[in-house]
Design a protein around this motif. Sequence first.
Motif, mmCIF file in Angstrom:
data_model
loop_
_atom_site.group_PDB
_atom_site.id
_atom_site.type_symbol
_atom_site.label_atom_id
_atom_site.label_comp_id
_atom_site.label_asym_id
_atom_site.label_seq_id
_atom_site.Cartn_x
_atom_site.Cartn_y
_atom_site.Cartn_z
ATOM 1 N N LYS A 100 7.835 41.701 33.257
ATOM 2 C CA LYS A 100 7.364 42.368 32.037
ATOM 3 C C LYS A 100 5.852 42.599 32.084
ATOM 4 O O LYS A 100 5.367 43.718 31.871
ATOM 5 C CB LYS A 100 7.710 41.517 30.797
ATOM 6 N N THR A 101 5.106 41.523 32.381
ATOM 7 C CA THR A 101 3.649 41.646 32.412
ATOM 8 C C THR A 101 3.200 42.600 33.515
ATOM 9 O O THR A 101 2.290 43.410 33.320
ATOM 10 C CB THR A 101 3.004 40.257 32.613
ATOM 11 N N THR A 102 3.872 42.527 34.645
ATOM 12 C CA THR A 102 3.518 43.420 35.748
ATOM 13 C C THR A 102 3.704 44.877 35.326
ATOM 14 O O THR A 102 2.865 45.734 35.614
ATOM 15 C CB THR A 102 4.383 43.089 36.984
ATOM 16 N N MET A 151 2.227 45.302 23.637
ATOM 17 C CA MET A 151 2.091 43.899 23.242
ATOM 18 C C MET A 151 2.881 43.027 24.194
ATOM 19 O O MET A 151 4.096 43.170 24.312
ATOM 20 C CB MET A 151 2.600 43.689 21.823
ATOM 21 N N ASP A 152 2.174 42.115 24.868
ATOM 22 C CA ASP A 152 2.823 41.258 25.856
ATOM 23 C C ASP A 152 3.020 39.858 25.281
ATOM 24 O O ASP A 152 2.090 39.075 25.205
ATOM 25 C CB ASP A 152 1.968 41.220 27.129
ATOM 26 N N GLU A 153 4.213 39.565 24.867
ATOM 27 C CA GLU A 153 4.571 38.265 24.287
ATOM 28 C C GLU A 153 3.518 37.756 23.304
ATOM 29 O O GLU A 153 2.938 36.694 23.503
ATOM 30 C CB GLU A 153 4.780 37.233 25.402
ATOM 31 N N PRO A 154 3.317 38.487 22.221
ATOM 32 C CA PRO A 154 2.224 38.131 21.312
ATOM 33 C C PRO A 154 2.485 36.878 20.492
ATOM 34 O O PRO A 154 1.571 36.381 19.840
ATOM 35 C CB PRO A 154 2.104 39.359 20.406
ATOM 36 N N PRO A 164 -2.909 41.383 25.398
ATOM 37 C CA PRO A 164 -2.448 40.658 26.576
ATOM 38 C C PRO A 164 -1.712 39.378 26.224
ATOM 39 O O PRO A 164 -1.868 38.828 25.134
ATOM 40 C CB PRO A 164 -3.726 40.361 27.349
ATOM 41 N N GLN A 165 -0.915 38.926 27.181
ATOM 42 C CA GLN A 165 -0.141 37.696 26.995
ATOM 43 C C GLN A 165 -1.058 36.493 26.812
ATOM 44 O O GLN A 165 -0.814 35.634 25.977
ATOM 45 C CB GLN A 165 0.758 37.502 28.225
ATOM 46 N N GLU A 166 -2.121 36.453 27.620
ATOM 47 C CA GLU A 166 -3.102 35.372 27.471
ATOM 48 C C GLU A 166 -4.068 35.757 26.369
ATOM 49 O O GLU A 166 -4.305 36.938 26.130
ATOM 50 C CB GLU A 166 -3.902 35.194 28.760
HETATM 51 MG MG LIG Z 1 4.357 37.938 31.231
#
Ligand SMILES: [Mg+2]
Lengths: 396, 312
Positions: free
Chosen positions: B43-45, B159-162, B83-85
């Motif tokens: 997903k993030t990629t 939105m990456d795993e917010p 971002p996820q982070e």
């Molecule tokens: Mg990810």
Amino acid sequence: MTRVFHIAVKDFKILIRDKAAFLIMLGMPLVLIFILGSALGGVGESESIDIPVAIVSVDSGEQGDVFADAIADVEELQDVFNLAVRDDLAAVRAEVERGDLTAALVIPEGFTAALEAGEPVQLEVLQDPGSEMTAGIWAGVARAAAANLSAGQIMRITAEGLLAEAGVTPGAVGDQGTGDGQVAFDAVTIEQVEVEQEKQVSMIDYYAAGQTGLFLLFGAMFGAFGFVKERREQTLARVLATPASKTEVVAGKSLGIFAVGAAQFFVLFFGTRYLFGVDWGPTPGGIVLIGLAEVFAATGLAMTLSALGRSERAIGGIGPTVIMLFAALGGAMIPVEMMPSWIVPLQSVTPVYWAMGAFLDLMRGEAFGTALAPFAAIVALGAAMFAFGLWRLKYE
Amino acid sequence: MADIVEVRGLVKRFGELTAVDRVDFTIAEGEMFGLLGPNGAGKTTTISMISCLLEPTEGEITVAGHSIREQQTALKRTLGVVPQEIALYPTLSAAENLAFWGRMYGLSGAKLKSAVEEALELAGLADRSKERVEKYSGGMKRRINIAAGILHKPKVLLMDEPTVGIDPQSRNHILETVKDLNDSGMTVLYTSHYMEEVEYLCDRIAIMDHGRIIAIGTLNELRDVVGGMDVISVSVGEVSEGVLAAVGAINGVKGVNRSEGTMEVLTPGSGSILGKLVATLESEGAHVTSVTVTEPNLESVFLHLTGKSLRD
Ligand SMILES: [Mg+2]
Ligand SMILES: Nc1ncnc2c1ncn2[C@@H]1O[C@H](COP(=O)(O)OP(=O)(O)OP(=O)(O)O)[C@@H](O)[C@H]1O
């Protein structure tokens, strides 16, 4: 372009809020300059060294006393010497032997008569064998004074010459020999006194130049920390996901590092000057030019460190090692003249060497032009480090 | 409605590993699109390639007609990225962080000021805007992390795993915020491994595993993938590998997975196997406390397609 500026402002804010950076970049150099400078040569009294000397006239005529008083009245001499006009030759001789007086100038019996007859006169310098250097200076005073006794203002020239000579090594003064020095009046020429126009750089001045040269490079380490931290905490990726380009990001971060370094330089420059009375010489423009060139070199080094170190730990190891090596090779810790000759070819790769050389030359009163070659060398080294860093830099 | 995001034949390899494997999808303007998948699904990629941080090994992406190959700057201008982070500057205040991110998107002056205020309001942190982000709780940081991605009102929000690792209250706040943004017309690509979030929020969903999209469609379309199947949830104590294998071997069971004292069994007809299931469990020594038969959800879809659970 505005992004470059905003990235720089952001990094400037972050860096000046970093307490560790603040301590290392400003606190440490100021403390070291103060400690080293005051341990190895008085702070705040770099101009009044207070060497005890005496003038004794045993001349029966008038000129002997006039000459003695004239020398004693010169203000510049009073700054350096604790100067007393005495009349008991035996007592003075005993004090010189004991070391209570560093030297004494003896105006002989028959001085007035000889002058009036236009004949040569010998002045005698008594000196403490353990203080050849200061005694030598004192002999120089005698020579210069004697070479043109008629004009009162010549004393001033003498005094200036004397101050100039304070930087001269003992041998340069010449012929006073050991023990009691005999100075032949007519054999003396005034040029000998004016041999070098160099002003002495006091210990505190030397350390101000050295520690400034050294600690300006620490901006590189904190700059590199900032880069690695942004990479690790993903703010770098986030900036790159905005319309900002890599070029803008690198330019902005570099400008931020440069701005912090420039601020550091000015604090050190004015701080050492007004807190410790460091004399940066008559050409502050040259000092600023060299200081900012070194800040540029630090910015280049920051890029190299960012490229070489993947983590703060790595940079915390490489950074200070490189900086200390640069500083030691460059003469920020001990003067370059004291280093073995095989080191010489290595010195030209350290920006600290060029910065130190230029700082000390400018402190000794040399003209702005002497700073230009070192400036070019520092900028070239900085550009090389910057280019290397840019080439190897990883953005993720 | 026109497609605003188009992803075609997307591949990303990291050495031997194929993190994203021939992915295709499109997102219509104004749509809320979910990307659901377990850890390491890619997903993030995928999001990183859309936001021009990673170069695809193969494939093409366009956003609002701008290609990632040729028009990166224009493409990035249309995007907002969360971002996820948590990617914020810890020693800057929330307001300073937001102002910085706004400036990166070209906002300035009064526009920037009002955007920052609005974003702080949205994050519910207007009263603490001058505090350094490092002093915030995890949930507050998450909220500012989101606010920093939306204050310039992007056309498309990634939105990456917010909601990862936050309390239910902050999570609800975030979900409502995302829904409001989408209602106001923003296209959203929402990534998660919580199927409840994706079920609740998204118009269309892609389920991803091992770099591939294994199913894509609306919630109902995806439910149809499992056809008329039922999900039997059994509350048991310990579930050993042996129990799992025994249940899997029952005729008519299409998939089994376990998560914390619950076992989920996918079957075309619950009535015909219920008795056999309970008997098998008892004979294996598992202690059954309750049995429920439910409608299939995304979890069951995932289970059906991969034979394993979405969350482990
Ligand atoms: Mg990810
Ligand atoms: N820079 C990289 N180098 C090598 N492998 C990578 C890199 N980034 C991701 N991967 C690998 O690619 C795969 C997909 O990772 P990705 O981060 O896209 O998963 P994800 O779906 O976002 O997972 P999560 O839910 O845990 O965030 C993983 O196996 C990961 O290890």
